[in-house]
Scaffold this motif. Structure first.
Motif, PDB file in Angstrom:
ATOM      1  N   GLU A  56       0.808  -1.222   0.000  1.00 54.39           N
ATOM      2  CA  GLU A  56       0.000   0.000   0.000  1.00 54.39           C
ATOM      3  C   GLU A  56       0.844   1.277   0.000  1.00 54.39           C
ATOM      4  OE1 GLU A  56      -2.677  -0.369   3.325  1.00 54.39           O
ATOM      5  OE2 GLU A  56      -3.637  -2.154   2.464  1.00 54.39           O
ATOM      6  N   LEU A  57       2.151   1.146  -0.094  1.00 55.44           N
ATOM      7  CA  LEU A  57       3.014   2.331  -0.022  1.00 55.44           C
ATOM      8  C   LEU A  57       2.751   3.324  -1.142  1.00 55.44           C
ATOM      9  CD1 LEU A  57       6.453   0.923   1.135  1.00 55.44           C
ATOM     10  CD2 LEU A  57       4.772   2.208   2.471  1.00 55.44           C
ATOM     11  N   SER A  58       2.460   2.840  -2.344  1.00 52.51           N
ATOM     12  CA  SER A  58       2.279   3.776  -3.463  1.00 52.51           C
ATOM     13  C   SER A  58       1.015   4.611  -3.301  1.00 52.51           C
ATOM     14  CB  SER A  58       2.262   3.042  -4.801  1.00 52.51           C
ATOM     15  OG  SER A  58       1.151   2.168  -4.883  1.00 52.51           O
ATOM     16  N   ALA A  59       0.091   4.197  -2.450  1.00 50.32           N
ATOM     17  CA  ALA A  59      -1.093   5.017  -2.163  1.00 50.32           C
ATOM     18  C   ALA A  59      -0.738   6.167  -1.225  1.00 50.32           C
ATOM     19  CB  ALA A  59      -2.194   4.160  -1.544  1.00 50.32           C
ATOM     20  N   ARG A  60       0.368   6.014  -0.500  1.00 50.80           N
ATOM     21  CA  ARG A  60       0.805   7.026   0.467  1.00 50.80           C
ATOM     22  C   ARG A  60       1.923   7.911  -0.085  1.00 50.80           C
ATOM     23  NH1 ARG A  60       0.367   4.956   6.276  1.00 50.80           N
ATOM     24  NH2 ARG A  60      -1.178   3.313   6.131  1.00 50.80           N
ATOM     25  N   TYR A  61       2.814   7.324  -0.859  1.00 53.88           N
ATOM     26  CA  TYR A  61       4.002   8.018  -1.360  1.00 53.88           C
ATOM     27  C   TYR A  61       4.292   7.569  -2.781  1.00 53.88           C
ATOM     28  CZ  TYR A  61       4.749   7.610   3.709  1.00 53.88           C
ATOM     29  OH  TYR A  61       4.584   7.596   5.071  1.00 53.88           O
TER      30      TYR A  61
END
Length: 106
Positions: A56-61
């Motif tokens: 889910e990192l690409s949804a945050r950064y």
């Protein structure tokens, strides 16, 4: 011209294999450094309640923005996150792996 064609054929087989090795190296880095807290695959659960799944990192950064943080060392995240520093090669591998597991951004 024949030499170019032969080289192109060799590269078409070598590049995917090199990419697979890079991604596997990144998965190993995630396993060793992140899995004790974070979910590191497409369907596992984070062991730490404040550690987001890596998928889910690409949804945050933007993933590219994480490269500098990984090289300089991540000191924040969840409150008890250990310090993590990586070489440029390790960061390239980790980002290549992370790119393969990201959930589609809505």
């Amino acid at each position: 011209m024949k030499q170019f064609a032969f080289t192109a054929v060799l590269l078409s087989f070598a590049l995917p294999a090199m990419a697979d090795e890079l991604i596997e190296f990144g998965r190993e880095i995630a396993q060793v450094n992140c899995a004790s807290c974070h979910a590191i695959s497409t369907d596992d659960a984070s062991q730490h309640p404040e550690a987001p799944p890596l998928r889910e990192l690409s949804a945050r950064y933007p993933l590219d923005a994480l490269a500098e943080a990984f090289v300089q060392g991540i000191y924040v995240g969840h409150p008890d996150m250990p310090e993590f520093e990586a070489t440029v090669e390790q960061v390239d591998a980790l980002l290549a792996y992370l790119d393969t597991i990201q959930n589609p951004v809505p």
